[in-house]
Design a protein around this motif. Structure first.
Motif, PDB file in Angstrom:
ATOM      1  N   ASN A  81       0.860  -1.173   0.000  1.00  0.00           N
ATOM      2  CA  ASN A  81       0.000   0.000   0.000  1.00  0.00           C
ATOM      3  C   ASN A  81       0.903   1.232   0.000  1.00  0.00           C
ATOM      4  N   LEU A  82       0.934   1.957  -1.117  1.00  0.00           N
ATOM      5  CA  LEU A  82       1.805   3.130  -1.253  1.00  0.00           C
ATOM      6  C   LEU A  82       1.048   4.443  -1.095  1.00  0.00           C
ATOM      7  N   SER A  83      -0.125   4.395  -0.496  1.00  0.00           N
ATOM      8  CA  SER A  83      -0.971   5.587  -0.424  1.00  0.00           C
ATOM      9  C   SER A  83      -0.354   6.719   0.388  1.00  0.00           C
ATOM     10  N   ASP A  84       0.595   6.412   1.269  1.00  0.00           N
ATOM     11  CA  ASP A  84       1.273   7.478   2.009  1.00  0.00           C
ATOM     12  C   ASP A  84       2.334   8.170   1.161  1.00  0.00           C
ATOM     13  N   ALA A  85       2.744   7.504   0.080  1.00  0.00           N
ATOM     14  CA  ALA A  85       3.799   8.061  -0.765  1.00  0.00           C
ATOM     15  C   ALA A  85       3.268   8.595  -2.095  1.00  0.00           C
ATOM     16  N   PHE A  86       2.182   8.016  -2.615  1.00  0.00           N
ATOM     17  CA  PHE A  86       1.653   8.405  -3.917  1.00  0.00           C
ATOM     18  C   PHE A  86       0.162   8.725  -3.824  1.00  0.00           C
ATOM     19  N   GLY A  87      -0.250   9.622  -4.690  1.00  0.00           N
ATOM     20  CA  GLY A  87      -1.658   9.940  -4.831  1.00  0.00           C
ATOM     21  C   GLY A  87      -2.009  10.073  -6.299  1.00  0.00           C
ATOM     22  N   VAL A  88      -3.190  10.621  -6.571  1.00  0.00           N
ATOM     23  CA  VAL A  88      -3.690  10.676  -7.948  1.00  0.00           C
ATOM     24  C   VAL A  88      -4.044  12.110  -8.320  1.00  0.00           C
ATOM     25  N   LEU A  89      -3.479  12.561  -9.427  1.00  0.00           N
ATOM     26  CA  LEU A  89      -3.804  13.856 -10.012  1.00  0.00           C
ATOM     27  C   LEU A  89      -4.667  13.589 -11.243  1.00  0.00           C
ATOM     28  N   ALA A  90      -5.894  14.110 -11.244  1.00  0.00           N
ATOM     29  CA  ALA A  90      -6.780  13.982 -12.405  1.00  0.00           C
ATOM     30  C   ALA A  90      -6.606  15.210 -13.293  1.00  0.00           C
ATOM     31  N   VAL A  91      -6.578  14.988 -14.598  1.00  0.00           N
ATOM     32  CA  VAL A  91      -6.384  16.064 -15.572  1.00  0.00           C
ATOM     33  C   VAL A  91      -7.456  15.931 -16.638  1.00  0.00           C
ATOM     34  N   TRP A  92      -8.146  17.026 -16.971  1.00  0.00           N
ATOM     35  CA  TRP A  92      -9.201  16.939 -17.971  1.00  0.00           C
ATOM     36  C   TRP A  92      -9.356  18.254 -18.731  1.00  0.00           C
ATOM     37  N   ASP A  93     -10.193  18.214 -19.745  1.00  0.00           N
ATOM     38  CA  ASP A  93     -10.428  19.366 -20.626  1.00  0.00           C
ATOM     39  C   ASP A  93      -9.171  19.761 -21.387  1.00  0.00           C
ATOM     40  N   GLY A  94      -8.455  18.767 -21.887  1.00  0.00           N
ATOM     41  CA  GLY A  94      -7.272  19.044 -22.687  1.00  0.00           C
ATOM     42  C   GLY A  94      -6.298  17.886 -22.658  1.00  0.00           C
ATOM     43  N   THR A  95      -5.213  18.020 -23.427  1.00  0.00           N
ATOM     44  CA  THR A  95      -4.169  16.986 -23.488  1.00  0.00           C
ATOM     45  C   THR A  95      -2.896  17.527 -22.866  1.00  0.00           C
ATOM     46  N   PRO A  96      -2.273  16.804 -21.938  1.00  0.00           N
ATOM     47  CA  PRO A  96      -1.040  17.285 -21.311  1.00  0.00           C
ATOM     48  C   PRO A  96       0.019  17.635 -22.347  1.00  0.00           C
ATOM     49  N   GLN A  97       0.726  18.759 -22.120  1.00  0.00           N
ATOM     50  CA  GLN A  97       1.763  19.182 -23.068  1.00  0.00           C
ATOM     51  C   GLN A  97       3.010  18.324 -22.941  1.00  0.00           C
ATOM     52  N   MET A  98       3.112  17.581 -21.863  1.00  0.00           N
ATOM     53  CA  MET A  98       4.141  16.547 -21.713  1.00  0.00           C
ATOM     54  C   MET A  98       3.542  15.449 -20.849  1.00  0.00           C
TER      55      MET A  98
END
Length: 291
Positions: free
Chosen positions: A97-114
């Protein structure tokens, strides 16, 4: 383009030389198709075919140690880690369980430039955007790197609802719902051509016999209504309201009863407020397969 760090999401790692084969024999999605930068949607089920935990899964690049990361509800990260460990037996896998070290970033309404190393397009529906697995303290830096504005996670919740993507614990109850109930078959969360997995027989039978009668559907609301409010038509209970934002919401309903009510012209209501159906096809009952 918008982004939000989702504090309700956790991360579980499954590593080791047997990790791919191990997961593939347990979950609904085809792990053989998962690659770095590519995600899949899936779930671990009970033998009776009900959802224990649903998740998005991607592969860790070899340069970062390899293995797989499961983007799952944070409240289920430790129980999921423990449940997967039960099936470990002699398999050469390590589950953390890596929840103390990692989380989730949601990205929407476009395409990441990288595209960061642990980023992938949301496999449920392209309208949902992207996911980036990142430590919480680096979320703002990651958002800036991909050209996204950081907004509140409630904005993502509203986006998720408009896209018709249910959230476990609000829109359905874990250990009580089948994948078809939560539209996993429509959101690419079940691979009907892969080999065996826990609960497969029940899920396949529902698919091929057309016996799924309960679905999460997108609804229009005139007023804010609390999650869990019964949805009725006349004297019949059709289901319950789930999450909502503004004039949109999700509800877990018996679609055969909804179809009957609509055909009869009986208003479908929750807490006295009439509901509308954003996508009429959502409430069309499936036809049973011929014997």
């Amino acid at each position: 383009m918008k982004s939000a760090f989702l504090t309700d999401r956790g991360v579980v790692k499954v590593g080791g030389e047997d990790a791919r084969h191990f997961l593939n024999g347990l979950v609904t999605t085809n792990i053989d198709l998962v690659r770095p930068g590519l995600g899949r949607f899936g779930a671990l089920l009970t033998p009776q075919g009900k959802i224990i935990a649903d998740f998005l899964v991607t592969e860790i690049p070899a340069g970062h140690g390899g293995g797989f990361l499961l983007d799952c509800p944070k409240s289920l990260a430790q129980p999921l880690t423990a449940r997967l460990s039960i099936y470990k037996l002699r398999a050469k896998v390590a589950i953390e369980n890596l929840s103390d070290a990692f989380g989730v970033l949601a990205v929407w309404d476009g395409t990441p430039q990288m595209t960061p190393d642990l980023a992938f397009a949301d496999p449920r529906d392209e309208s949902l955007g992207w996911r980036v697995l990142v430590p919480a303290e680096l979320a703002n830096k990651a958002a800036a790197a991909i050209g996204a504005e950081m907004v509140d996670e409630s904005d993502y919740d509203a986006h998720r609802i408009r896209c018709g993507a249910p959230r476990g614990g609000i829109d359905f109850s874990y250990n009580d719902a089948f994948p078809h109930d939560t539209n996993m078959d429509r959101l690419h969360g079940v691979d009907f051509d892969k080999g065996c997995y826990i609960g497969q027989e029940v899920v396949s039978r529902m698919q091929h016999r057309g016996t799924a009668r309960t679905r999460i559907v997108r609804i229009g609301l005139g007023d804010a209504i609390a999650a869990g409010t019964p949805v009725t038509a006349g004297d019949k209970t059709l289901g319950t309201l789930g999450s909502s934002a503004g004039d949109r919401g999700l509800a877990l309903l018996r679609i055969d009863r909804v179809a009957d009510a609509v055909e009869a012209g009986t208003p479908v209501v929750a807490d006295g407020h009439a509901l509308s159906f954003i996508v009429p096809q959502d409430i069309v009952p499936p036809k049973k397969a011929s014997a």
